[in-house]
Design an enzyme around this catalytic site. Structure first.
Site, PDB file in Angstrom:
ATOM      1  N   HIS A  62      32.661  -1.080 -22.867  1.00 46.58           N
ATOM      2  CA  HIS A  62      33.122  -1.819 -23.985  1.00 46.58           C
ATOM      3  C   HIS A  62      32.538  -3.035 -24.700  1.00 46.58           C
ATOM      4  O   HIS A  62      31.392  -2.842 -24.684  1.00 46.58           O
ATOM      5  CB  HIS A  62      34.308  -3.251 -23.283  1.00 46.58           C
ATOM      6  CG  HIS A  62      33.061  -3.929 -22.652  1.00 46.58           C
ATOM      7  ND1 HIS A  62      32.273  -4.187 -21.187  1.00 46.58           N
ATOM      8  CD2 HIS A  62      33.424  -5.343 -22.601  1.00 46.58           C
ATOM      9  CE1 HIS A  62      31.970  -5.378 -20.868  1.00 46.58           C
ATOM     10  NE2 HIS A  62      31.970  -6.003 -21.945  1.00 46.58           N
ATOM     11  N   HIS A  64      31.512  -5.237 -25.929  1.00 47.97           N
ATOM     12  CA  HIS A  64      30.427  -7.373 -26.343  1.00 47.97           C
ATOM     13  C   HIS A  64      29.369  -5.900 -26.336  1.00 47.97           C
ATOM     14  O   HIS A  64      28.362  -5.249 -25.708  1.00 47.97           O
ATOM     15  CB  HIS A  64      30.813  -6.935 -25.381  1.00 47.97           C
ATOM     16  CG  HIS A  64      31.445  -8.513 -25.323  1.00 47.97           C
ATOM     17  ND1 HIS A  64      33.336  -8.994 -24.026  1.00 47.97           N
ATOM     18  CD2 HIS A  64      32.908  -9.091 -25.818  1.00 47.97           C
ATOM     19  CE1 HIS A  64      34.175  -9.462 -24.097  1.00 47.97           C
ATOM     20  NE2 HIS A  64      33.983  -9.714 -25.421  1.00 47.97           N
ATOM     21  N   ASP A  66      25.943  -7.051 -25.404  1.00 47.32           N
ATOM     22  CA  ASP A  66      25.350  -6.836 -23.861  1.00 47.32           C
ATOM     23  C   ASP A  66      25.039  -5.638 -23.273  1.00 47.32           C
ATOM     24  O   ASP A  66      24.881  -5.108 -22.665  1.00 47.32           O
ATOM     25  CB  ASP A  66      25.575  -8.269 -23.175  1.00 47.32           C
ATOM     26  CG  ASP A  66      27.154  -8.643 -21.832  1.00 47.32           C
ATOM     27  OD1 ASP A  66      27.871  -8.413 -23.633  1.00 47.32           O
ATOM     28  OD2 ASP A  66      27.203  -8.962 -20.891  1.00 47.32           O
ATOM     29  N   HIS A  67      27.044  -4.767 -23.640  1.00 47.22           N
ATOM     30  CA  HIS A  67      27.204  -3.540 -22.808  1.00 47.22           C
ATOM     31  C   HIS A  67      26.408  -2.238 -24.142  1.00 47.22           C
ATOM     32  O   HIS A  67      26.300  -1.064 -24.060  1.00 47.22           O
ATOM     33  CB  HIS A  67      28.204  -3.547 -22.740  1.00 47.22           C
ATOM     34  CG  HIS A  67      28.847  -3.875 -21.548  1.00 47.22           C
ATOM     35  ND1 HIS A  67      28.922  -3.796 -20.238  1.00 47.22           N
ATOM     36  CD2 HIS A  67      29.057  -5.636 -20.822  1.00 47.22           C
ATOM     37  CE1 HIS A  67      28.965  -4.970 -19.200  1.00 47.22           C
ATOM     38  NE2 HIS A  67      29.066  -6.085 -20.458  1.00 47.22           N
ATOM     39  N   HIS A 182      39.951  -7.367 -19.915  1.00 49.39           N
ATOM     40  CA  HIS A 182      39.219  -8.078 -20.012  1.00 49.39           C
ATOM     41  C   HIS A 182      39.333  -9.022 -21.775  1.00 49.39           C
ATOM     42  O   HIS A 182      40.316  -8.173 -21.990  1.00 49.39           O
ATOM     43  CB  HIS A 182      37.381  -7.433 -20.262  1.00 49.39           C
ATOM     44  CG  HIS A 182      36.888  -8.354 -20.453  1.00 49.39           C
ATOM     45  ND1 HIS A 182      36.111  -9.449 -19.889  1.00 49.39           N
ATOM     46  CD2 HIS A 182      35.837  -7.624 -21.292  1.00 49.39           C
ATOM     47  CE1 HIS A 182      34.847  -9.292 -20.628  1.00 49.39           C
ATOM     48  NE2 HIS A 182      34.438  -8.329 -21.021  1.00 49.39           N
TER      49      HIS A 182
HETATM   50 ZN   LIG Z   1      32.836  -8.594 -22.066  1.00 52.39          ZN
END
Ligand SMILES: [Zn+2]
Length: 222
Positions: A62, A64, A66-67, A182
């Site tokens: 996804h 976000h 941090d990914h 999410h």
């Molecule tokens: Zn996330």
């Protein structure tokens, strides 16, 4: 087939000097498949036994940060390490709609010319996959400006009967994505190795068959 998993980062949005942002590698038969690419993934790779140049597929769960904030830097490093003549297959990148635009913009703004080919396959989320206000429409970038090494990626829709997205189906693997719920559209991935029948040496079996018949006959005669 030998397969192993290396966790490069499990710190999610709180990486530390000893714990990277989200990333893991599935290694099978010399190929590395990267799942998520948080910031610092390339340095985590350098600390491991893995080689960034062996990455053939990248899956992003996804969008976000941090990914996937480590993705532009990793692609640039692979490019720098690739030399000037690259004949390898395109790196296949799978992720939510918007990922193609992100990669295009970061490469374009930083004047980066990747030396290897790549394609971005985008998964189209469904409206019920996250709160309505978090579901964004992405208009594709101007395709006349597509980068020289960018191939035509697929836009993959949910197979409502299977309740999954079919990403890869070759002689070795079936890889599917599944919807996760999410705050923004998110996906989980399953990698299933296909059953491979063993190879039979027909001539050897025939020869053995004759031998066993002879042995049986000889034993019976005794
Ligand atoms: Zn996330």
């Amino acid at each position: 087939m030998s397969m192993d998993v290396t966790f490069l980062g499990t710190g999610a949005a709180y990486p530390s000097p000893t714990r990277g942002a989200s990333a893991l590698v599935l290694r099978c038969e010399g190929e590395c498949w990267l799942f998520d690419c948080g910031e610092g993934t390339q340095t985590q790779l350098m600390k491991s036994q893995l080689k960034a140049g062996r990455i053939t597929k990248i899956f992003i769960t996804h969008l976000h940060g941090d990914h996937f904030f480590g993705l532009p830097g990793l692609l640039c490093t692979i490019s720098l390490q690739s030399g000037s003549v690259v004949t390898k297959q395109p790196i296949e990148i799978y992720g939510p709609a918007g990922l193609r635009d992100f990669i295009w913009r970061t490469m374009e703004l930083s004047h980066t010319e990747l030396v290897f080919p790549y394609v971005v396959h985008e998964l189209v989320p469904t409206a019920d996959q996250c709160p309505t206000e978090e579901l964004k429409e992405f208009t594709d970038v101007n395709k006349t400006d597509s980068l020289p090494k960018e191939g035509q990626g697929r836009t993959i829709l949910l197979d409502s009967e299977e309740n999954s997205y079919l990403l890869v189906d070759d002689e070795q693997f079936v890889v599917k994505a599944f919807r996760l719920f999410h705050r923004i559209p998110s996906f989980g991935f399953s990698v299933v190795e296909k059953k491979r029948p063993g190879k039979l040496n027909a001539q050897k079996l025939k020869d053995l068959g004759k031998w066993f018949s002879f042995f049986f006959f000889f034993s019976y005669q005794l």
